[in-house]
Enzyme design. Structure first.
Site, short mmCIF file in Angstrom:
data_model
loop_
_atom_site.label_atom_id
_atom_site.label_comp_id
_atom_site.label_asym_id
_atom_site.label_seq_id
_atom_site.Cartn_x
_atom_site.Cartn_y
_atom_site.Cartn_z
N CYS A 1 0.87 -1.17 0.00
CA CYS A 1 0.00 0.00 0.00
C CYS A 1 0.91 1.23 0.00
O CYS A 1 1.62 1.49 0.97
CB CYS A 1 -0.89 -0.05 1.25
SG CYS A 1 -1.97 1.35 1.40
N CYS B 1 -2.60 15.11 2.84
CA CYS B 1 -3.63 15.03 1.81
C CYS B 1 -4.53 16.25 1.90
O CYS B 1 -4.81 16.75 2.99
CB CYS B 1 -4.48 13.76 2.03
SG CYS B 1 -5.72 13.53 0.76
N CYS C 1 -10.54 9.84 8.17
CA CYS C 1 -9.15 9.49 7.83
C CYS C 1 -8.15 10.34 8.61
O CYS C 1 -8.26 11.56 8.68
CB CYS C 1 -8.94 9.70 6.33
SG CYS C 1 -7.23 9.49 5.82
#
Ligand code: SF4
Length: 351
Positions: free
Chosen positions: A112, A119, A126
């Site tokens: 991953c 972000c 998240c």
């Protein structure tokens, strides 16, 4: 100094003609995981000197490795400008019958990868989004995650691996570098990870999905859907305020997929938010006409999230309903939970 992992084979061949020299360098970097130019013994002394003058292999370093009880490992990488980002090696065990009928278990690996430090999207569930956006990773900083992890685990160059761009960042918000990284990872003279083994997971930047589709790279695409109406999706995945569910599904209908594959729809199940049967019915309606696979992911709790995991009963009912109506639907096992390496738990760290 330039990061050598940023370069495609063709670009290196243009710098160091004739082209067999670039293949030699690629062989050392990606088959033997050698990062010392002086150790590249079949490369001429002059070429080694030229490499040392302009390129470095040291842009990314492993700062820390954490081991999960389930066999997964979380890697913390440090960049030259003092930032850090994480990648996870996910280990899945598959039961197989041996020749004498005995049960054998074989490990399959998926890496991953992160595509950004932080972000911009800020999904409500998240950890990465909560830390804000720092910067894009270069293609070489993306590729180096795979090289380091393969070397650290002693993986043979030909070992089959899957790649998912589901770590830190929205990959399509770093479009050019991610596309470049896909090409470098796929190079037959390098890591040789075919695009069909690479999955881009996106929060749904419609124009970028369209652009990726036009490139027809052969990669898999996963949409982080997570909700079946715009009000809830805008709350969970703020990207929905720019490109709503209908707009994203419209571009996905035109996305080229391998005839043996399906479009993936990720659905994080959150207790009393989107885990009810009515949502399952609406999901079925939305995905009508798609060759789709739904990946149910149980919300991974973390401090301050304000969300909880759904009950096993509601997950079972949700999944059974979709399966009973012919929609392929799997429940993703949460790996690396004990080391905060599960979906939505990665973030930049100060070490
Ligand atoms: S889930 Fe993905 S897109 Fe959303 S904030 Fe986290 S890293 Fe960004």
């Amino acid at each position: 100094m330039r990061n050598i992992y940023d370069y495609t084979l063709d670009e290196l061949a243009r710098e160091f003609a004739p082209s067999y020299r670039a293949k030699q360098i690629y062989g050392w970097l990606y088959h033997r995981y050698i990062d010392d130019f002086d150790a590249m013994s079949n490369v001429s002394k002059e070429l080694r000197a030229a490499l040392k003058e302009t390129f470095t292999t040291q842009c990314v370093k492993i700062l820390k490795v954490e081991h999960s009880v389930d066999g997964s490992k979380k890697y913390l990488f440090g960049t030259q400008d003092g930032h850090s980002y994480e990648a996870v090696l996910l280990q899945m065990r598959e039961e197989q019958s041996g020749e004498g009928g005995e049960k054998q278990s074989e490990a399959r690996y998926t890496i991953c990868l992160s595509s950004q430090i932080g972000c911009r999207v800020g999904c409500a569930f998240c950890c990465t989004g909560k830390g804000g956006f720092v910067r894009n990773l270069s293609a070489g900083e993306i590729v180096a995650q795979v090289v380091h992890i393969k070397r650290d685990n002693g993986f043979a160059p030909q070992k089959g691996l899957n790649i998912v761009f589901m770590g830190m960042g929205e990959p399509l918000d770093n479009f050019d570098n991610v596309v470049r990284a896909i090409g470098i990872l796929a190079s037959k003279d390098g890591l040789s990870i075919a695009p069909r083994r690479q999955t881009i997971s996106t929060s749904g930047i419609a124009p970028r999905i369209e652009q990726l589709g036009r490139l027809n790279l052969g990669v898999q695409l996963a949409l982080s859907l997570h909700a079946v109406n715009d009000a809830l999706r805008s709350r969970l995945v703020p990207m929905n305020r720019s490109y709503n569910i209908r707009e994203v599904l419209d571009v996905l209908r035109r996305f080229p997929i391998d005839s043996r594959k399906r479009l993936l729809f990720e659905y994080i199940m959150i207790k009393d938010v989107n885990d009810d049967l009515q949502s399952a019915k609406e999901l079925l309606r939305l995905l009508n006409g798609f060759k789709a696979k739904v990946n149910l992911i149980l919300f991974n709790p973390h401090e301050g999230s304000g969300f909880a995991r759904p009950s096993a009963e509601s997950v079972r009912k949700f999944q059974e309903f979709l399966l009973s109506r012919g929609l392929l639907c799997t429940l993703r096992k949460s790996l690396g939970l004990d080391i905060s390496a599960a979906c939505g738990q990665l973030r930049e760290k100060n070490v």
